[in-house]
Design a protein around this motif. Structure first.
Motif, PDB file in Angstrom:
ATOM      1  N   VAL A 140     -16.152   7.178  -5.196  1.00  7.16           N
ATOM      2  CA  VAL A 140     -14.990   6.213  -5.472  1.00  7.16           C
ATOM      3  C   VAL A 140     -13.845   6.366  -5.163  1.00  7.16           C
ATOM      4  O   VAL A 140     -13.744   7.596  -5.649  1.00  7.16           O
ATOM      5  CB  VAL A 140     -15.755   5.562  -7.081  1.00  7.16           C
ATOM      6  N   VAL A 141     -12.638   5.587  -5.364  1.00  4.62           N
ATOM      7  CA  VAL A 141     -11.226   5.315  -4.991  1.00  4.62           C
ATOM      8  C   VAL A 141     -11.536   6.821  -7.036  1.00  4.62           C
ATOM      9  O   VAL A 141     -11.760   6.049  -7.670  1.00  4.62           O
ATOM     10  CB  VAL A 141     -10.481   4.408  -5.217  1.00  4.62           C
ATOM     11  N   THR A 142     -10.075   7.642  -6.316  1.00  4.82           N
ATOM     12  CA  THR A 142      -9.974   7.976  -7.524  1.00  4.82           C
ATOM     13  C   THR A 142      -8.945   6.671  -8.670  1.00  4.82           C
ATOM     14  O   THR A 142      -7.837   6.128  -8.412  1.00  4.82           O
ATOM     15  CB  THR A 142      -8.746   9.018  -7.699  1.00  4.82           C
ATOM     16  N   GLU A 143      -9.290   7.609 -10.062  1.00  4.70           N
ATOM     17  CA  GLU A 143      -8.620   6.341 -10.775  1.00  4.70           C
ATOM     18  C   GLU A 143      -7.279   6.878 -11.135  1.00  4.70           C
ATOM     19  O   GLU A 143      -6.579   6.882 -11.844  1.00  4.70           O
ATOM     20  CB  GLU A 143      -9.352   6.357 -11.991  1.00  4.70           C
ATOM     21  N   ASP A 144      -6.736   8.196 -10.651  1.00  2.00           N
ATOM     22  CA  ASP A 144      -5.759   8.884 -11.331  1.00  2.00           C
ATOM     23  C   ASP A 144      -4.351   8.020  -9.920  1.00  2.00           C
ATOM     24  O   ASP A 144      -4.246   7.881  -8.944  1.00  2.00           O
ATOM     25  CB  ASP A 144      -5.685   9.987 -10.172  1.00  2.00           C
ATOM     26  N   LEU A 145      -4.043   6.846 -11.199  1.00  2.00           N
ATOM     27  CA  LEU A 145      -3.640   6.106 -10.414  1.00  2.00           C
ATOM     28  C   LEU A 145      -1.372   6.635  -9.692  1.00  2.00           C
ATOM     29  O   LEU A 145      -1.410   6.614  -8.948  1.00  2.00           O
ATOM     30  CB  LEU A 145      -2.496   4.800 -11.391  1.00  2.00           C
ATOM     31  N   ILE A 146      -1.574   7.769 -10.138  1.00  2.00           N
ATOM     32  CA  ILE A 146      -0.079   8.385  -9.732  1.00  2.00           C
ATOM     33  C   ILE A 146      -0.483   9.528  -8.632  1.00  2.00           C
ATOM     34  O   ILE A 146       0.146   9.046  -7.633  1.00  2.00           O
ATOM     35  CB  ILE A 146       0.124   9.842 -10.797  1.00  2.00           C
ATOM     36  N   LYS A 147      -1.557   9.768  -8.429  1.00  2.00           N
ATOM     37  CA  LYS A 147      -1.237  10.650  -6.858  1.00  2.00           C
ATOM     38  C   LYS A 147      -1.370   9.232  -6.123  1.00  2.00           C
ATOM     39  O   LYS A 147      -1.352   9.099  -5.316  1.00  2.00           O
ATOM     40  CB  LYS A 147      -2.838  10.448  -7.133  1.00  2.00           C
ATOM     41  N   ILE A 148      -2.342   7.552  -6.270  1.00  2.00           N
ATOM     42  CA  ILE A 148      -1.898   7.214  -5.566  1.00  2.00           C
ATOM     43  C   ILE A 148      -0.249   6.327  -5.019  1.00  2.00           C
ATOM     44  O   ILE A 148      -0.697   5.559  -3.742  1.00  2.00           O
ATOM     45  CB  ILE A 148      -2.663   5.566  -5.793  1.00  2.00           C
ATOM     46  N   GLU A 149       0.016   6.620  -6.373  1.00  4.47           N
ATOM     47  CA  GLU A 149       1.658   6.334  -5.879  1.00  4.47           C
ATOM     48  C   GLU A 149       1.791   7.007  -4.886  1.00  4.47           C
ATOM     49  O   GLU A 149       3.179   6.704  -4.092  1.00  4.47           O
ATOM     50  CB  GLU A 149       2.045   5.835  -7.399  1.00  4.47           C
ATOM     51  N   GLU A 150       1.788   8.489  -4.990  1.00  4.99           N
ATOM     52  CA  GLU A 150       2.196   9.242  -4.627  1.00  4.99           C
ATOM     53  C   GLU A 150       1.927   8.626  -2.978  1.00  4.99           C
ATOM     54  O   GLU A 150       3.010   9.040  -1.988  1.00  4.99           O
ATOM     55  CB  GLU A 150       1.349  10.758  -4.893  1.00  4.99           C
ATOM     56  N   ALA A 151       0.843   8.725  -3.409  1.00  6.69           N
ATOM     57  CA  ALA A 151       0.215   8.487  -1.373  1.00  6.69           C
ATOM     58  C   ALA A 151       1.180   7.232  -0.620  1.00  6.69           C
ATOM     59  O   ALA A 151       1.703   7.129   0.472  1.00  6.69           O
ATOM     60  CB  ALA A 151      -1.320   8.785  -1.604  1.00  6.69           C
ATOM     61  N   LYS A 152       1.657   6.530  -1.836  1.00  3.59           N
ATOM     62  CA  LYS A 152       1.447   5.364  -1.402  1.00  3.59           C
ATOM     63  C   LYS A 152       3.968   5.771  -1.020  1.00  3.59           C
ATOM     64  O   LYS A 152       4.220   5.266   0.179  1.00  3.59           O
ATOM     65  CB  LYS A 152       1.588   4.434  -2.615  1.00  3.59           C
ATOM     66  N   HIS A 153       4.120   6.180  -1.520  1.00  8.33           N
ATOM     67  CA  HIS A 153       5.520   6.650  -1.586  1.00  8.33           C
ATOM     68  C   HIS A 153       5.302   7.222   0.063  1.00  8.33           C
ATOM     69  O   HIS A 153       6.553   7.436   0.828  1.00  8.33           O
ATOM     70  CB  HIS A 153       6.048   7.725  -2.924  1.00  8.33           C
ATOM     71  N   GLN A 154       4.209   8.444  -0.288  1.00  9.78           N
ATOM     72  CA  GLN A 154       4.810   9.463   0.762  1.00  9.78           C
ATOM     73  C   GLN A 154       4.377   8.600   2.030  1.00  9.78           C
ATOM     74  O   GLN A 154       5.117   8.858   3.270  1.00  9.78           O
ATOM     75  CB  GLN A 154       3.188  10.500   1.088  1.00  9.78           C
ATOM     76  N   LEU A 155       3.640   7.903   2.220  1.00  6.97           N
ATOM     77  CA  LEU A 155       2.940   7.025   3.700  1.00  6.97           C
ATOM     78  C   LEU A 155       4.660   6.001   3.488  1.00  6.97           C
ATOM     79  O   LEU A 155       4.829   5.854   5.164  1.00  6.97           O
ATOM     80  CB  LEU A 155       2.247   5.826   3.278  1.00  6.97           C
ATOM     81  N   ALA A 156       5.508   5.373   2.425  1.00  7.16           N
ATOM     82  CA  ALA A 156       6.868   4.962   2.998  1.00  7.16           C
ATOM     83  C   ALA A 156       7.184   5.818   3.320  1.00  7.16           C
ATOM     84  O   ALA A 156       8.324   5.490   4.392  1.00  7.16           O
ATOM     85  CB  ALA A 156       7.119   4.396   1.812  1.00  7.16           C
ATOM     86  N   LEU A 157       7.657   6.542   2.844  1.00  9.12           N
ATOM     87  CA  LEU A 157       8.944   7.976   3.597  1.00  9.12           C
ATOM     88  C   LEU A 157       8.779   8.060   4.609  1.00  9.12           C
ATOM     89  O   LEU A 157       9.674   8.107   5.553  1.00  9.12           O
ATOM     90  CB  LEU A 157       8.980   9.462   2.605  1.00  9.12           C
ATOM     91  N   ALA A 158       7.652   7.987   5.112  1.00 14.71           N
ATOM     92  CA  ALA A 158       7.022   8.685   6.113  1.00 14.71           C
ATOM     93  C   ALA A 158       7.315   7.329   7.189  1.00 14.71           C
ATOM     94  O   ALA A 158       7.732   7.089   8.700  1.00 14.71           O
ATOM     95  CB  ALA A 158       5.664   8.456   7.098  1.00 14.71           C
ATOM     96  N   GLN A 159       7.498   6.050   6.431  1.00 11.33           N
ATOM     97  CA  GLN A 159       7.937   4.976   7.648  1.00 11.33           C
ATOM     98  C   GLN A 159       9.065   4.819   7.998  1.00 11.33           C
ATOM     99  O   GLN A 159       9.869   4.767   8.922  1.00 11.33           O
ATOM    100  CB  GLN A 159       7.384   3.528   7.137  1.00 11.33           C
ATOM    101  N   VAL A 160       9.909   5.131   7.072  1.00 11.07           N
ATOM    102  CA  VAL A 160      11.712   4.725   7.027  1.00 11.07           C
ATOM    103  C   VAL A 160      11.875   6.105   8.129  1.00 11.07           C
ATOM    104  O   VAL A 160      12.558   5.544   9.031  1.00 11.07           O
ATOM    105  CB  VAL A 160      11.754   5.624   5.482  1.00 11.07           C
ATOM    106  N   ASN A 161      11.866   7.734   8.061  1.00  9.54           N
ATOM    107  CA  ASN A 161      11.961   8.362   8.538  1.00  9.54           C
ATOM    108  C   ASN A 161      11.689   7.922  10.360  1.00  9.54           C
ATOM    109  O   ASN A 161      11.928   8.232  11.105  1.00  9.54           O
ATOM    110  CB  ASN A 161      11.162   9.517   8.379  1.00  9.54           C
ATOM    111  N   SER A 162      10.244   7.381  10.313  1.00  9.07           N
ATOM    112  CA  SER A 162       9.878   6.908  11.643  1.00  9.07           C
ATOM    113  C   SER A 162      10.624   5.959  12.521  1.00  9.07           C
ATOM    114  O   SER A 162      11.861   5.678  13.474  1.00  9.07           O
ATOM    115  CB  SER A 162       8.882   6.877  11.798  1.00  9.07           C
ATOM    116  N   PHE A 163      11.745   5.161  11.461  1.00  7.69           N
ATOM    117  CA  PHE A 163      12.387   3.842  11.913  1.00  7.69           C
ATOM    118  C   PHE A 163      13.588   4.181  12.306  1.00  7.69           C
ATOM    119  O   PHE A 163      14.249   4.052  12.956  1.00  7.69           O
ATOM    120  CB  PHE A 163      12.762   3.118  10.687  1.00  7.69           C
ATOM    121  N   PHE A 164      14.276   5.448  11.131  1.00  2.16           N
ATOM    122  CA  PHE A 164      15.280   5.963  11.315  1.00  2.16           C
ATOM    123  C   PHE A 164      15.021   6.956  12.617  1.00  2.16           C
ATOM    124  O   PHE A 164      16.352   6.765  13.495  1.00  2.16           O
ATOM    125  CB  PHE A 164      15.799   6.960   9.721  1.00  2.16           C
TER     126      PHE A 164
END
Length: 119
Positions: free
Chosen positions: A73-97
């Protein structure tokens, strides 16, 4: 339909990313059961052992957990999911730049271009 894979990275790593995106986008919601290894392997047209490795990495990262009676099952830790989302977004922004710098833009020019597009 088979998932699109590239030859630039290991398949299990690409599977990890694709499942991670499904988690952070809410396709696989917090606390919900994931499809089985065999189901997802068939969907992605990969060997179940490769999918198992991707699941093991997701479990190691804490984004999925194995429950005895429910499978994975997917973790119920919404903070962990949000952190993963943030890391993905940072990777996209860094790649774009990085790509824009390769085209010869400096940071200020990149920001001005982005501002002109979103306004």
């Amino acid at each position: 339909m088979a998932w699109q894979m590239n030859s630039d990275r290991p398949i299990y790593s690409q599977l990890y990313d694709k499942i991670l995106i499904r988690i952070v986008c809410g396709i696989y919601k917090a606390g919900n059961r994931l499809p089985s290894v065999r189901e997802l392997a068939a969907e992605a047209s990969v060997n179940p052992n490769t999918m198992q490795r991707a699941f093991a990495e997701l479990e190691h990262s804490g984004l999925i957990v194995t429950q005895r009676n429910s499978g994975r099952v997917v973790t119920e830790d919404l903070i962990k999911i949000e952190e993963a989302k943030h890391q993905l977004a940072l990777a996209q922004v860094n790649s774009f730049f990085a790509n824009m710098r390769e085209l010869g833009y400096n940071d200020q020019e990149i920001l001005e271009l982005v501002k002109s597009i979103i306004h």
